[in-house]
Enzyme design. Structure first.
Site, PDB file in Angstrom:
ATOM      1  N   GLU A 106       0.793  -1.223   0.000  1.00 23.74           N
ATOM      2  CA  GLU A 106       0.000   0.000   0.000  1.00 23.74           C
ATOM      3  C   GLU A 106       0.827   1.276   0.000  1.00 23.74           C
ATOM      4  O   GLU A 106       0.439   2.262  -0.622  1.00 23.74           O
ATOM      5  CB  GLU A 106      -0.938   0.007   1.222  1.00 23.74           C
ATOM      6  CG  GLU A 106      -2.005  -1.077   1.209  1.00 23.74           C
ATOM      7  CD  GLU A 106      -3.074  -0.806   0.155  1.00 23.74           C
ATOM      8  OE1 GLU A 106      -3.045   0.259  -0.489  1.00 23.74           O
ATOM      9  OE2 GLU A 106      -3.929  -1.682  -0.046  1.00 23.74           O
ATOM     10  N   SER A 399     -30.782 -30.433  48.806  1.00 21.18           N
ATOM     11  CA  SER A 399     -29.948 -30.919  49.917  1.00 21.18           C
ATOM     12  C   SER A 399     -28.517 -30.410  49.866  1.00 21.18           C
ATOM     13  O   SER A 399     -27.677 -30.884  50.646  1.00 21.18           O
ATOM     14  CB  SER A 399     -29.934 -32.455  49.908  1.00 21.18           C
ATOM     15  OG  SER A 399     -31.229 -32.971  50.134  1.00 21.18           O
TER      16      SER A 399
END
Length: 830
Positions: A106, A399
């Site tokens: 680029e 429980s």
């Protein structure tokens, strides 16, 4: 000679006059230049203020919010104000392959130009003039960033025109004036369009390739460099062929420039471009949503349901403030653990009914950090209420609170690991609990009662300890038992009569592996450590030994085998199925049920949640076990039933059953007081010396005979039906003399299992109620009458009568023995 004429010297003076004139004019020109520069600077300043950098470049707008695992793996993200999805990244966290390809493809002169490249612009202008159209834009990386930022800000045009290019040039120069090169590169890495909502190399790498940008291969780096050119046409999940062609173009450029060698490029071209459909790939979505809501709630000072809890929310808010924008929240979750957790839950989901969900939590015992979090089983299955976070929902724990009760009783000196408890029908002020399997075992040890999760012994112990104190101690340790408004702690708490949450339960269970210290589980690394002692190290050791190995010192644990302390629980009506497992490293909690509270018959803790928790621990894979040492306060000691005292201090004739127990502080507490007959278990028998038969006080001994007192130990009255002959004292087994067989009037007949005034209801989905009743104190057969009709008879020391009640209304039950003694209770069936 005379004076020369003036005309003869003027030409010689002209250069001097010109210089003089120029000298006179110089200050005016300098001032003009300075003024022009000042005007230009003012104009540039005004333009800079009139057209400021986009908010994204200034860091003024919140970006994508990302929740991370502890290692930085993104768990879930939310779009920013511009609707984009970005994952913040800096150049040092990106693969060098990507940076090489980006800068050489680029903008090779990025490090040197001031934002524009005159050579590239001239080339682009010549191509435009020659071809009559724009062939190449000549854009630098800074100009591309300018275009991205203006587009995101709603400025500029998407068309390629001279005006647009001039605007990009101006914006690029502005960016270079305000920002450094690394800052500009960082902005590009985070804002490059990658298709759809995805922006930036890190988000694209994770969305398309499933890996962080730091791990990109040359082929993958080239693909993501090419993608921003035309992201809508080059998305690898939609157009893999076009994406691969664009990638190969980048690879060819890298070869031509000599950046990558031929072998590297050839290998890169062999990789096939493929990406699954771009969709949300989330881990721990409900945990991430929780952290997001808590951060936002803490930031607004909210106190509502979505507000942050003190230990977690404030830390999350601080994290967001410290990293925004874009903001990230780092959690304690382990991405690997979370992945395995979710897979185990999904595998099990197919075997569960349609509307049933699962919640699971994995906590590191070292620092209470949450490593795995699943608030629901499948976030995409709407039939299972997937958006309801059941890790935080208050449900009946069944429980699962029993280990804490036994630990408190151990610390109070009420019991040891083999204390004699009573598993028989009992009534506690109108509360008559039964066991899960509707059967009773009679004499049981504390270890047996806890390991088998028997209900009656637990309620008996809670009644002696005090339910209010039990609830207060749990609350202090982070387990807040939710009781109906206006209610008070009662005996039902130990069987699930108060709601709690999975995360509170797991934080408390971690105490078994942390020398008795419980705490609040932590979802963020900077959350405060909130810890409270729930039990002593000795009690934690004993309870863990019971849940792991049965709690028998004479049956030591075999090293090398899997060591997990298990406890399950099931709430009334099969609404909630629980399992909690504790290892050296992790505490794992699992809940299974319907989020709307609908019963789920046939699914309970032992058959549904426990196998799932075992599979989860197996999937975690860490079986490292630390050497287990016995705390200084704990020692192994032989004890004797029924007195419960140390065998060494119990006469042999009073030691009917010998057991090995764990005791605290070297003390073996005696058996709890008899509820029916409060007299001591150490009693006396009177024996006629002539007949060697037992007599009662006041019974004549006969001529020449005497009565001798013989002490012996009896069993608690409620256990009489279960005690075999060989467990009884030889003195107690001596027969009574015939004239003295009348019942001891001090021990009257008593019905247990139903209390006068009781209201009995059938279990859910049952047409009749079933209770088991006994006649305590009988020495002969007992006849049972229900509303005057014979319903059965029982022998002394039998388990009692199973009574089926299928008619609503008031009833009277009578127990009658051969001596005419009877007991009558009136009750109702609804």
């Amino acid at each position: 000679m005379g004076r020369p004429r003036a005309s003869s010297v003027l030409p010689a003076s002209l250069p001097w006059r010109a210089l003089a004139a120029r000298a006179a004019a110089q200050p005016v020109r300098a001032r003009a230049v300075a003024l022009a520069l000042l005007v230009a600077a003012a104009a540039l300043f005004a333009l800079d203020r009139a057209f400021p950098l986009p908010a994204a470049a200034r860091g003024d707008t919140p970006g994508t919010l990302v929740v991370l695992a502890e290692d930085g793996t993104p768990l879930r993200s939310w779009a920013g104000a511009d609707g984009s999805l970005r994952f913040p990244v800096t150049p040092d966290a990106v693969s060098p392959h990507y940076l090489q390809a980006l800068l050489h493809y680029e903008d090779r002169w990025f490090a040197w130009h001031p934002g524009v490249n005159p050579v590239a612009l001239a080339r682009a202008a010549w191509q435009w003039a020659w071809h009559g159209r724009i062939v190449s834009g000549g854009s630098t990386l800074t100009m591309q960033l300018a275009r991205m930022l203006d587009a995101a800000h709603g400025d500029g045009s998407g068309q390629r025109s001279v005006a647009t290019k001039l605007r990009q040039i101006a914006r690029a120069l502005q960016l270079e004036a305000h920002l450094s090169k690394p800052e500009i590169l960082t902005l590009y890495l985070n804002h490059a369009p990658m298709g759809g909502q995805v922006q930036g190399v890190e988000m694209a790498s994770r969305a398309y390739l499933g890996k962080p940008a730091l791990e990109l291969s040359p082929a993958e780096a080239a693909l993501l460099v090419a993608l921003p050119q035309t992201p809508s046409r080059l998305r690898p999940d939609r157009a893999p062929a076009a994406a691969q062609a664009a990638r190969d173009k980048v690879l060819a450029r890298m070869l031509r420039l000599g950046v990558w060698d031929a072998a590297t490029v050839a290998d890169a071209k062999l990789e096939r471009v493929f990406a699954p459909p771009l969709r949300a790939r989330w881990l721990a979505p409900l945990a991430a949503e929780r952290l997001r809501r808590e951060a936002l709630g803490a930031g607004r000072g909210s106190t509502g349901a979505g507000a942050a809890s003190a230990p977690i929310g404030a830390a999350v808010a601080a994290s967001v403030r410290a990293t925004a924008p874009p903001s990230t929240i780092r959690s304690t979750l382990d991405a690997g653990v979370q992945t395995r957790l979710e897979q185990v839950l999904l595998d099990r989901l197919a075997s569960l009914p349609e509307h049933v969900s699962i919640a699971a939590l994995v906590v590191d015992n070292h620092d209470l950090a949450v490593r795995g979090y699943a608030g629901s089983a499948d976030f995409t299955d709407n039939a299972r209420a997937p958006h309801v976070d059941m890790v935080r929902a208050a449900r009946s724990p069944g429980s699962t609170l029993k280990p804490f009760l036994y630990a408190m009783a151990l610390d109070d000196g009420l019991v040891h690991s083999e204390s004699l408890l009573i598993d028989a029908p009992q009534n506690f002020g109108g509360y008559a609990p039964g066991n899960f399997e509707s059967a009773f075992s009679g004499p049981v040890s504390l270890s047996d009662a806890l390991q088998r999760s028997l209900n009656v012994p637990a309620v008996d112990l809670l009644d002696r300890l005090g339910p209010a104190r039990f609830a207060a101690q749990l609350r202090n340790a982070g387990v807040k038992l939710r009781i109906a408004e206006g209610g008070a702690p009662n005996l039902s708490l130990i069987l699930g009569g108060g709601g709690t949450t999975l995360e509170e339960l797991v934080g408390a269970y971690a105490a078994l592996a942390r020398d008795g210290v419980a705490g609040v589980v932590r979802l963020t690394p900077d959350a405060p450590r909130i810890e409270t002692r729930l039990m002593s190290p000795g009690a934690a050791f004993i309870v863990r030994e019971i849940l792991e190995n049965g709690g028998r010192p004479d049956a030591p644990f075999r090293e090398g085998t899997s060591r997990v302390a298990w406890k399950t629980g099931t709430s009334f009506g099969f609404r909630d199925a629980w399992a909690v497992g504790v290892t050296d490293r992790y505490t794992v909690g699992v809940w299974v049920g319907r989020p709307d509270g609908t019963p789920n018959p046939g699914h309970f803790g032992a058959n549904t949640s426990a196998p799932l928790a075992r599979d989860l621990l197996a999937a975690l894979g860490n079986t490292t076990q630390r050497p287990r040492s016995v705390p200084p306060a704990v020692r192994a000691l032989d004890i004797c039933w029924p007195l419960g005292l140390a065998a060494a201090s119990t006469p042999p004739e009073h030691c009917h059953v010998r057991r090995a127990a764990w005791v605290l502080d070297g003390t073996a507490p005696p058996t709890l007081p008899d509820r029916v007959n409060g007299a001591s278990l150490l009693t006396t028998a009177w024996v006629n010396s002539a007949t060697s038969l037992r007599v009662r006080p006041g019974c004549p001994a006969g001529p020449g005979a005497s009565v001798a007192a013989r002490p012996y130990v009896r069993w608690p009255t409620l256990l009489e039906p279960w005690i075999p002959g060989e467990w009884r004292s030889s003195t107690e087994r001596i027969a009574f003399a015939p004239p003295c067989t009348q019942q001891d009037l001090s021990r009257g007949l008593r019905i247990t299992g139903i209390e006068h005034g009781s209201i009995i209801r059938a279990a859910p989905d049952q047409r009749s109620a079933v209770v088991r009743v006994q006649a305590i104190g009988a020495h002969d057969a007992v006849t049972w009458l229900l509303d005057g009709r014979l319903v059965g008879s029982t022998e002394p020391r039998s388990p009692g009568l199973r009574l089926t009640l299928d008619r609503a209304g008031d009833h009277a039950l009578t127990a009658l023995d051969v001596d005419g003694r009877y007991e009558r209770v009136v009750f109702s069936v609804r």
